[in-house]
Motif scaffolding. Structure first.
Motif, PDB file in Angstrom:
ATOM      1  N   THR A 107       0.852  -1.187   0.000  1.00 16.35           N
ATOM      2  CA  THR A 107       0.000   0.000   0.000  1.00 16.35           C
ATOM      3  C   THR A 107       0.890   1.239   0.000  1.00 16.35           C
ATOM      4  OG1 THR A 107      -1.526   1.311   1.359  1.00 16.35           O
ATOM      5  CG2 THR A 107      -0.202  -0.305   2.501  1.00 16.35           C
ATOM      6  N   PRO A 108       0.556   2.258  -0.773  1.00 17.28           N
ATOM      7  CA  PRO A 108       1.443   3.423  -0.897  1.00 17.28           C
ATOM      8  C   PRO A 108       1.424   4.359   0.299  1.00 17.28           C
ATOM      9  CG  PRO A 108      -0.529   3.755  -2.211  1.00 17.28           C
ATOM     10  CD  PRO A 108      -0.591   2.341  -1.697  1.00 17.28           C
ATOM     11  N   ASP A 109       0.349   4.313   1.102  1.00 11.50           N
ATOM     12  CA  ASP A 109       0.201   5.288   2.186  1.00 11.50           C
ATOM     13  C   ASP A 109      -0.065   4.641   3.544  1.00 11.50           C
ATOM     14  OD1 ASP A 109      -2.316   4.350   1.728  1.00 11.50           O
ATOM     15  OD2 ASP A 109      -3.251   6.306   1.363  1.00 11.50           O
ATOM     16  N   GLY A 110       0.157   3.332   3.640  1.00  9.46           N
ATOM     17  CA  GLY A 110      -0.065   2.633   4.903  1.00  9.46           C
ATOM     18  C   GLY A 110      -1.498   2.203   5.132  1.00  9.46           C
ATOM     19  N   LYS A 111      -2.420   2.655   4.287  1.00 11.64           N
ATOM     20  CA  LYS A 111      -3.842   2.362   4.469  1.00 11.64           C
ATOM     21  C   LYS A 111      -4.283   1.229   3.544  1.00 11.64           C
ATOM     22  CE  LYS A 111      -6.624   5.928   4.737  1.00 11.64           C
ATOM     23  NZ  LYS A 111      -7.247   7.254   4.467  1.00 11.64           N
ATOM     24  N   LEU A 112      -5.084   0.339   4.081  1.00 12.59           N
ATOM     25  CA  LEU A 112      -5.671  -0.735   3.296  1.00 12.59           C
ATOM     26  C   LEU A 112      -7.075  -0.332   2.843  1.00 12.59           C
ATOM     27  CD1 LEU A 112      -4.565  -3.811   5.424  1.00 12.59           C
ATOM     28  CD2 LEU A 112      -3.636  -3.091   3.215  1.00 12.59           C
ATOM     29  N   THR A 113      -7.495  -0.927   1.737  1.00 12.94           N
ATOM     30  CA  THR A 113      -8.838  -0.726   1.213  1.00 12.94           C
ATOM     31  C   THR A 113      -9.426  -2.096   0.884  1.00 12.94           C
ATOM     32  OG1 THR A 113      -8.113  -0.609  -1.091  1.00 12.94           O
ATOM     33  CG2 THR A 113      -8.132   1.467   0.164  1.00 12.94           C
ATOM     34  N   PRO A 114     -10.735  -2.199   0.751  1.00 14.01           N
ATOM     35  CA  PRO A 114     -11.305  -3.483   0.331  1.00 14.01           C
ATOM     36  C   PRO A 114     -10.713  -3.996  -0.979  1.00 14.01           C
ATOM     37  CG  PRO A 114     -13.033  -2.067   1.176  1.00 14.01           C
ATOM     38  CD  PRO A 114     -11.787  -1.222   1.103  1.00 14.01           C
ATOM     39  N   GLU A 115     -10.422  -3.079  -1.895  1.00 15.03           N
ATOM     40  CA  GLU A 115      -9.862  -3.480  -3.182  1.00 15.03           C
ATOM     41  C   GLU A 115      -8.471  -4.084  -3.027  1.00 15.03           C
ATOM     42  OE1 GLU A 115     -13.158  -0.958  -3.548  1.00 15.03           O
ATOM     43  OE2 GLU A 115     -11.252  -0.492  -2.536  1.00 15.03           O
ATOM     44  N   LEU A 116      -7.681  -3.550  -2.116  1.00 13.79           N
ATOM     45  CA  LEU A 116      -6.347  -4.095  -1.874  1.00 13.79           C
ATOM     46  C   LEU A 116      -6.407  -5.424  -1.132  1.00 13.79           C
ATOM     47  CD1 LEU A 116      -4.405  -0.858  -0.796  1.00 13.79           C
ATOM     48  CD2 LEU A 116      -4.090  -2.147  -2.917  1.00 13.79           C
ATOM     49  N   VAL A 117      -7.376  -5.560  -0.246  1.00 16.05           N
ATOM     50  CA  VAL A 117      -7.488  -6.760   0.592  1.00 16.05           C
ATOM     51  C   VAL A 117      -8.120  -7.929  -0.165  1.00 16.05           C
ATOM     52  CG1 VAL A 117      -8.610  -7.702   2.655  1.00 16.05           C
ATOM     53  CG2 VAL A 117      -7.543  -5.434   2.745  1.00 16.05           C
ATOM     54  N   ARG A 118      -9.045  -7.615  -1.047  1.00 17.28           N
ATOM     55  CA  ARG A 118      -9.883  -8.650  -1.668  1.00 17.28           C
ATOM     56  C   ARG A 118      -9.102  -9.793  -2.314  1.00 17.28           C
ATOM     57  NH1 ARG A 118     -13.536  -5.225  -4.312  1.00 17.28           N
ATOM     58  NH2 ARG A 118     -14.398  -4.802  -2.242  1.00 17.28           N
ATOM     59  N   PRO A 119      -7.989  -9.534  -3.027  1.00 15.98           N
ATOM     60  CA  PRO A 119      -7.268 -10.652  -3.636  1.00 15.98           C
ATOM     61  C   PRO A 119      -6.719 -11.666  -2.623  1.00 15.98           C
ATOM     62  CG  PRO A 119      -6.606  -8.576  -4.658  1.00 15.98           C
ATOM     63  CD  PRO A 119      -7.431  -8.232  -3.458  1.00 15.98           C
ATOM     64  N   TYR A 120      -6.612 -11.260  -1.367  1.00  7.19           N
ATOM     65  CA  TYR A 120      -6.083 -12.146  -0.330  1.00  7.19           C
ATOM     66  C   TYR A 120      -7.194 -12.912   0.388  1.00  7.19           C
ATOM     67  CZ  TYR A 120      -1.772  -9.549  -1.073  1.00  7.19           C
ATOM     68  OH  TYR A 120      -0.641  -8.995  -1.642  1.00  7.19           O
ATOM     69  N   LEU A 121      -8.418 -12.626   0.052  1.00  7.39           N
ATOM     70  CA  LEU A 121      -9.558 -13.318   0.658  1.00  7.39           C
ATOM     71  C   LEU A 121      -9.905 -14.528  -0.214  1.00  7.39           C
ATOM     72  CD1 LEU A 121     -11.722 -10.205   1.624  1.00  7.39           C
ATOM     73  CD2 LEU A 121      -9.956 -11.365   2.967  1.00  7.39           C
ATOM     74  N   CYS A 122      -9.074 -15.529  -0.126  1.00  7.16           N
ATOM     75  CA  CYS A 122      -9.210 -16.671  -1.024  1.00  7.16           C
ATOM     76  C   CYS A 122      -8.798 -17.961  -0.304  1.00  7.16           C
ATOM     77  CB  CYS A 122      -8.352 -16.484  -2.278  1.00  7.16           C
ATOM     78  SG  CYS A 122      -6.591 -16.246  -1.930  1.00  7.16           S
ATOM     79  N   ASN A 123      -9.046 -19.070  -0.971  1.00 11.82           N
ATOM     80  CA  ASN A 123      -8.663 -20.409  -0.479  1.00 11.82           C
ATOM     81  C   ASN A 123      -9.398 -20.813   0.796  1.00 11.82           C
ATOM     82  OD1 ASN A 123      -6.721 -20.914  -2.584  1.00 11.82           O
ATOM     83  ND2 ASN A 123      -5.308 -19.529  -1.506  1.00 11.82           N
ATOM     84  N   PHE A 124     -10.560 -20.233   1.029  1.00 11.78           N
ATOM     85  CA  PHE A 124     -11.342 -20.639   2.192  1.00 11.78           C
ATOM     86  C   PHE A 124     -11.789 -22.096   2.015  1.00 11.78           C
ATOM     87  CE2 PHE A 124     -11.875 -16.004   2.294  1.00 11.78           C
ATOM     88  CZ  PHE A 124     -11.568 -15.753   3.618  1.00 11.78           C
ATOM     89  N   GLY A 125     -11.552 -22.892   3.037  1.00 15.10           N
ATOM     90  CA  GLY A 125     -11.918 -24.296   2.997  1.00 15.10           C
ATOM     91  C   GLY A 125     -10.919 -25.198   2.316  1.00 15.10           C
ATOM     92  N   GLU A 126      -9.851 -24.616   1.757  1.00 18.76           N
ATOM     93  CA  GLU A 126      -8.816 -25.406   1.089  1.00 18.76           C
ATOM     94  C   GLU A 126      -7.767 -25.817   2.119  1.00 18.76           C
ATOM     95  OE1 GLU A 126      -6.632 -27.553  -0.673  1.00 18.76           O
ATOM     96  OE2 GLU A 126      -8.130 -26.766  -2.098  1.00 18.76           O
ATOM     97  N   GLN A 127      -7.679 -27.109   2.394  1.00 16.01           N
ATOM     98  CA  GLN A 127      -6.856 -27.582   3.504  1.00 16.01           C
ATOM     99  C   GLN A 127      -5.357 -27.372   3.299  1.00 16.01           C
ATOM    100  OE1 GLN A 127      -7.109 -31.844   4.040  1.00 16.01           O
ATOM    101  NE2 GLN A 127      -7.266 -32.215   1.828  1.00 16.01           N
ATOM    102  N   HIS A 128      -4.928 -27.104   2.078  1.00 18.11           N
ATOM    103  CA  HIS A 128      -3.500 -26.913   1.821  1.00 18.11           C
ATOM    104  C   HIS A 128      -3.035 -25.480   2.093  1.00 18.11           C
ATOM    105  CE1 HIS A 128      -3.220 -30.902   0.086  1.00 18.11           C
ATOM    106  NE2 HIS A 128      -4.282 -30.630  -0.670  1.00 18.11           N
ATOM    107  N   HIS A 129      -3.948 -24.604   2.399  1.00 22.71           N
ATOM    108  CA  HIS A 129      -3.606 -23.190   2.536  1.00 22.71           C
ATOM    109  C   HIS A 129      -4.025 -22.653   3.905  1.00 22.71           C
ATOM    110  CE1 HIS A 129      -2.597 -22.678  -1.738  1.00 22.71           C
ATOM    111  NE2 HIS A 129      -3.610 -23.510  -1.971  1.00 22.71           N
ATOM    112  N   SER A 130      -3.213 -21.724   4.417  1.00 24.62           N
ATOM    113  CA  SER A 130      -3.622 -21.009   5.628  1.00 24.62           C
ATOM    114  C   SER A 130      -4.929 -20.277   5.353  1.00 24.62           C
ATOM    115  CB  SER A 130      -2.550 -19.997   6.048  1.00 24.62           C
ATOM    116  OG  SER A 130      -1.356 -20.644   6.418  1.00 24.62           O
TER     117      SER A 130
END
Length: 346
Positions: A107-130
């Motif tokens: 992030t360029p200014d230390g602040k997160l946004t939903p758009e920045l976070v969204r790509p990391y909201l993945c692999n839910f329920g996938e046992q191979h991933h945190s």
């Protein structure tokens, strides 16, 4: 020596010292079963919400690891900005204490946004991933920028929709409240924060922080996590009594307002000088700027401050509740003399 390195370097506000002296009378039951702690809990609930659970701890890192343990299991991941304190400045304590993977987000200014976070909201329920478990944000951020209530609410809604929690590191929460003219509640409970690390050491307290648990699902285990994390103080009254002083007659607001105002004064004076370039918005009591390296080297002979990005000649200056007008004037004089000397040398 006066310092612009950090508001951690400032002293203790006299009203906090007085509170400590008043608490240092006779004997009192340990581990928080004392009248000083009861009063501090009442003040915190008054400032935030009546049904929160305040837990006093020794320090900032301790408050963060307690809060993050409440929100996670070891198979979870913790999402945060790449500049986040838990990722950069806590020596791996959150990873060791939670067992979780930390996923930093650019992030360029230390602040997160939903758009920045969204790509990391993945692999839910996938046992191979945190599994993403909690989003950590700082208020103010490590770059001195400030989240508005709507920005926090947008992040809360995003992660709550995935069954995650939102943890706020509020080491400089008071400075953010002053900058936005908001209350503690408006920037936390009302905006969807689940658990807060509530700090005051940077704003006039001697030591200690408070983990404030808002989400009812996290309250039952909170006291056990604090104890197991070695953050339960036997002489609790000396931590808690400081927060009573802090929250009485708006001392927190007065201190933060002074620090912010001094930062603004410094910014306005420096921004007109040749060779000075600010790299972040000045929204609180932190200033990030670049100067010619000879100027920085000359200033370091008299002042202690930190490089933020040494190859880029970027430094950080921080004002405090006890920064005086003379402190600002003397620093400005030193900067001007160093710039003049550098210009004459070139």
């Amino acid at each position: 020596m006066r310092s612009f390195a950090s508001d951690n370097n400032s002293g203790i506000h006299p009203q906090v010292v007085e509170a400590l002296l008043r608490a240092n009378q006779d004997h009192a039951v340990g581990y928080g079963d004392d009248p000083w702690t009861a009063e501090a809990v009442r003040k915190i609930r008054e400032a935030f919400t009546p049904d929160c659970e305040p837990l006093f701890v020794f320090n900032g890192t301790g408050s963060n690891v307690v809060a993050l343990q409440l929100c996670t299991q070891p198979y979870h991941s913790i999402l945060c900005a790449e500049t986040a304190h838990i990722y950069v400045d806590e020596c791996g304590a959150p990873v060791r204490m939670t067992g979780c993977q930390i996923r930093p987000i650019q992030t360029p200014d230390g602040k997160l946004t939903p758009e920045l976070v969204r790509p990391y909201l993945c692999n839910f329920g996938e046992q191979h991933h945190s599994q993403p478990g909690v989003l950590y944000i700082s208020q103010c951020t490590e770059l001195g920028t400030v989240y508005t209530p709507s920005e926090i609410r947008a992040l809360a809604d995003e992660v709550h929709s995935c069954g995650m929690y939102l943890h706020m590191d509020g080491a400089r929460l008071a400075n953010a409240c002053v900058a936005l003219d908001k209350t503690f509640r408006q920037l936390t409970v009302d905006a969807g924060v689940d658990v807060l690390s509530f700090g005051g050491t940077k704003n006039g307290l001697m030591m200690g922080e408070c983990v404030v648990v808002f989400n009812p699902a996290l309250r039952d285990k909170a006291r056990f996590v604090r104890k197991q994390s070695a953050q339960l103080a036997s002489k609790m009254r000396f931590l808690s009594c400081q927060f009573t002083a802090y929250l009485t007659d708006d001392l927190w607001r007065k201190n933060a307002a002074h620090a912010n105002a001094q930062a603004r004064r410094l910014y306005e004076a420096l921004s007109g000088l040749p060779g000075v370039r600010f790299t972040q918005k000045v929204e609180s009591n932190q200033l990030f700027l670049t100067l010619p390296r000879p100027v920085i080297d000359e200033l370091r002979k008299k002042y202690f401050f930190y490089f933020w990005n040494e190859p880029a000649n970027e430094i950080r200056l921080v004002t405090s509740f006890d920064t005086t007008e003379d402190d600002i004037s003397e620093l400005l004089t030193s900067v001007k003399l160093a710039l003049k000397s550098q210009e004459a040398g070139t």
